[in-house]
Design an enzyme around this catalytic site. Structure first.
Site, mmCIF file in Angstrom:
data_model
loop_
_atom_site.group_PDB
_atom_site.id
_atom_site.type_symbol
_atom_site.label_atom_id
_atom_site.label_comp_id
_atom_site.label_asym_id
_atom_site.label_seq_id
_atom_site.Cartn_x
_atom_site.Cartn_y
_atom_site.Cartn_z
ATOM 1 N N SER A 168 9.395 6.133 16.673
ATOM 2 C CA SER A 168 8.075 6.016 17.300
ATOM 3 C C SER A 168 8.223 5.618 18.759
ATOM 4 C CB SER A 168 7.248 4.955 16.568
ATOM 5 O OG SER A 168 7.162 5.285 15.202
ATOM 6 N N LEU A 169 7.684 6.422 19.659
ATOM 7 C CA LEU A 169 7.828 6.121 21.093
ATOM 8 C C LEU A 169 6.567 5.493 21.689
ATOM 9 C CD1 LEU A 169 9.854 9.147 22.509
ATOM 10 C CD2 LEU A 169 10.638 6.803 22.069
ATOM 11 N N CYS A 227 -1.800 -0.763 15.952
ATOM 12 C CA CYS A 227 -1.634 -0.606 14.501
ATOM 13 C C CYS A 227 -2.271 -1.763 13.749
ATOM 14 C CB CYS A 227 -0.150 -0.519 14.161
ATOM 15 S SG CYS A 227 0.157 -0.350 12.390
ATOM 16 N N SER A 246 10.627 6.381 9.260
ATOM 17 C CA SER A 246 10.206 6.187 10.648
ATOM 18 C C SER A 246 10.513 4.771 11.106
ATOM 19 C CB SER A 246 8.696 6.442 10.737
ATOM 20 O OG SER A 246 8.232 6.188 12.039
ATOM 21 N N GLY A 253 4.955 -1.860 7.395
ATOM 22 C CA GLY A 253 6.260 -2.478 7.602
ATOM 23 C C GLY A 253 7.204 -1.634 8.425
ATOM 24 N N GLU A 254 8.306 -2.267 8.804
ATOM 25 C CA GLU A 254 9.346 -1.589 9.569
ATOM 26 C C GLU A 254 10.526 -1.362 8.625
ATOM 27 O OE1 GLU A 254 10.095 0.003 12.373
ATOM 28 O OE2 GLU A 254 12.120 0.055 11.575
ATOM 29 N N GLU A 268 0.822 -1.211 0.000
ATOM 30 C CA GLU A 268 0.000 0.000 0.000
ATOM 31 C C GLU A 268 0.850 1.252 0.000
ATOM 32 O OE1 GLU A 268 -2.418 -1.680 3.234
ATOM 33 O OE2 GLU A 268 -4.068 -0.583 2.290
ATOM 34 N N ASN A 313 -5.668 6.786 14.834
ATOM 35 C CA ASN A 313 -6.628 6.640 13.745
ATOM 36 C C ASN A 313 -7.425 5.380 13.955
ATOM 37 O OD1 ASN A 313 -5.838 8.967 12.134
ATOM 38 N ND2 ASN A 313 -3.905 7.859 11.900
ATOM 39 N N CYS A 346 2.694 -4.083 16.959
ATOM 40 C CA CYS A 346 2.282 -2.948 17.790
ATOM 41 C C CYS A 346 0.765 -3.049 17.987
ATOM 42 C CB CYS A 346 2.646 -1.619 17.137
ATOM 43 S SG CYS A 346 4.418 -1.430 16.884
HETATM 44 N N1 SAH Z 1 7.237 0.700 11.605
HETATM 45 C C1 SAH Z 1 7.571 2.101 11.545
HETATM 46 C C2 SAH Z 1 6.844 2.770 10.410
HETATM 47 C C3 SAH Z 1 5.358 2.981 10.644
HETATM 48 S S1 SAH Z 1 5.172 4.684 10.704
HETATM 49 C C4 SAH Z 1 7.309 2.759 12.882
HETATM 50 O O1 SAH Z 1 6.745 2.112 13.737
HETATM 51 O O2 SAH Z 1 7.755 3.881 13.086
HETATM 52 C C5 SAH Z 1 3.647 4.908 11.265
HETATM 53 C C6 SAH Z 1 3.528 5.788 12.495
HETATM 54 O O3 SAH Z 1 2.153 5.711 12.825
HETATM 55 C C7 SAH Z 1 4.293 5.252 13.713
HETATM 56 O O4 SAH Z 1 4.770 6.318 14.494
HETATM 57 C C8 SAH Z 1 3.214 4.497 14.471
HETATM 58 O O5 SAH Z 1 3.473 4.461 15.849
HETATM 59 C C9 SAH Z 1 1.982 5.300 14.163
HETATM 60 N N2 SAH Z 1 0.738 4.524 14.211
HETATM 61 C C10 SAH Z 1 0.557 3.208 14.085
HETATM 62 N N3 SAH Z 1 -0.747 2.888 14.176
HETATM 63 C C11 SAH Z 1 -1.412 4.038 14.341
HETATM 64 C C12 SAH Z 1 -2.784 4.382 14.452
HETATM 65 N N4 SAH Z 1 -3.751 3.456 14.399
HETATM 66 N N5 SAH Z 1 -3.091 5.673 14.593
HETATM 67 C C13 SAH Z 1 -2.146 6.639 14.602
HETATM 68 N N6 SAH Z 1 -0.827 6.364 14.471
HETATM 69 C C14 SAH Z 1 -0.467 5.096 14.354
#
Ligand code: SAH
Length: 363
Positions: free
Chosen positions: A221-222, A120, A198, A166-167, A93, A301, A117
């Site tokens: 991402s924290l 997500c 990210s 993905g990461e 996507e 979201n 996570c």
């Molecule tokens: N795997 C990487 C890239 C994903 S980036 C990472 O974790 O950083 C996507 C960003 O959106 C990350 O900061 C993640 O924490 C955040 N995220 C994931 N699910 C989400 C959601 N449902 N709503 C808002 N942010 C979300």
């Protein structure tokens, strides 16, 4: 597919060698590189400036594209989500986000994601596989062709974010190679300075990125200010807990050169990680590590069937105020494309825009 070379994944010098091995002059390699990345052509048939027999020869041993667009969804806010398929039928996507000053394309680095996570949706797919450099590059070609017209450019220019499924740091080699290919001035010409990647906190790769010269901006991402909560929300924290992560972040911050950006992301989950006390803990934690990076707050979201709600706007504002009072610069990210499941954390290869569709219905 195994013998067939995927040309969008080759750098210009690699493509020149490949063409020379076919017994053709090197300039043809440069011509084909420009056809793929500058003119953004997706098949040898479209490269009508190549002799017919060369096109036939290429068709036997190479391919100009492997991703196909299965569907496209357009949001009320004009964000576009593309659901694509790899040659081996896996979902990819990509999201195109039009903005006043510049457009942004959010690309995926893996099909699915292994990280689990809890907030997500992509996690529900599991890891299908990492994408190849060519599959990363093709996502940008497809999105630009759709948004601007084949081979046409936007006067505004395009930024990229590696924040899709993905990461990215578990597809590190593909990512770096794709960035090198995309930076070529004879091709897409999107330089690393236009790219933000990210990571959920793959510490060895953060340390590696600190040593690399032409690199993208980094976001980490924290999602939580304590190990206890972060391990629940982001299981990767068990492998690389906050102390280790933030000390790598500090070293990265110290390697920053003029014009490079480093930020934290923090998803705001109602009643889970959004209290004043947690804001103070986060501020103290960053200050204790001497980190000066900004924090981007991301309202959660909607991602049914996940058991989270976004923090109310007033709560996010108060959280921001507490962080600022600790000297931490804080911004709130405006969600885009929520209605078509294109926003952060919503990429789960959904067909359609109907949130009731469950992931198990997808495969
Ligand atoms: N795997 C990487 C890239 C994903 S980036 C990472 O974790 O950083 C996507 C960003 O959106 C990350 O900061 C993640 O924490 C955040 N995220 C994931 N699910 C989400 C959601 N449902 N709503 C808002 N942010 C979300």
């Amino acid at each position: 597919m195994s013998q067939v070379v995927h040309l969008p994944g080759l750098s210009q010098p690699e493509l020149v060698s490949f063409i020379e091995e076919l017994g053709e002059p090197g300039f043809r390699g440069r011509q084909i590189f420009a056809a793929l990345h500058y003119r953004r052509l997706r098949s040898f048939d479209d490269m009508t400036d190549l002799a017919k027999d060369l096109r036939a020869k290429l068709d036997e041993c190479a391919t100009a594209s492997t991703l196909t667009v299965e569907s496209r969804y357009i949001s009320e806010d004009e964000t576009r989500r593309y659901l694509m398929k790899t040659h081996d039928n896996l979902p990819v996507e990509t999201v195109f986000i039009p903005e006043e000053r510049r457009d942004t394309i959010c690309f995926s680095s893996q099909s699915g994601c292994p990280l689990q996570c809890s907030f997500c949706l992509t996690a529900q797919l599991g890891l299908l596989r990492s994408l190849t450099p060519g599959e990363i590059v093709e996502q940008i070609i497809i999105a630009q062709n759709d948004a601007y017209g084949v081979g046409l450019k936007s006067a505004r220019g395009t930024n990229l974010v590696g924040m899709g499924a993905g990461e990215p740091f578990l597809a590190f080699d593909s990512l770096l190679k794709a960035l090198r290919i995309m930076a070529d001035p004879k091709g897409l010409h999107i330089v690393p300075n236009r790219v933000t990647v990210s990571t959920a906190g793959v510490v060895p790769r953060i340390r590696e990125l600190a040593t690399i010269a032409d690199r993208p901006h980094l976001a980490v991402s924290l999602a939580a200010p304590t190990d206890e909560l972060r391990s629940l929300l982001m299981p990767i924290n068990q492998k690389w807990p906050l102390e280790e992560l933030l000390s790598a972040c500090k070293d990265f911050e110290q390697s920053l050169k003029r014009g490079e950006r480093f930020t934290f992301e923090y998803v705001m989950l109602d009643g889970v990680n959004d209290s004043d006390q947690q804001a103070r803990q986060l501020g103290n934690l960053l200050n204790r590590h001497g980190l000066r990076a900004k924090v981007n707050l991301i309202p959660h979201n909607g991602a049914e069937p996940l058991p989270y709600r976004p923090s109310p706007a007033e709560r996010i504002e108060e959280f921001r105020r507490v962080l600022e009072s600790k000297g931490v610069h804080t911004f709130v990210r405006r969600p885009r494309g929520r209605d078509i499941f294109a926003a952060c954390g919503q990429l789960a290869a959904r067909r359609g825009t109907n949130p009731i569709l469950s992931v198990s219905q997808l495969a």
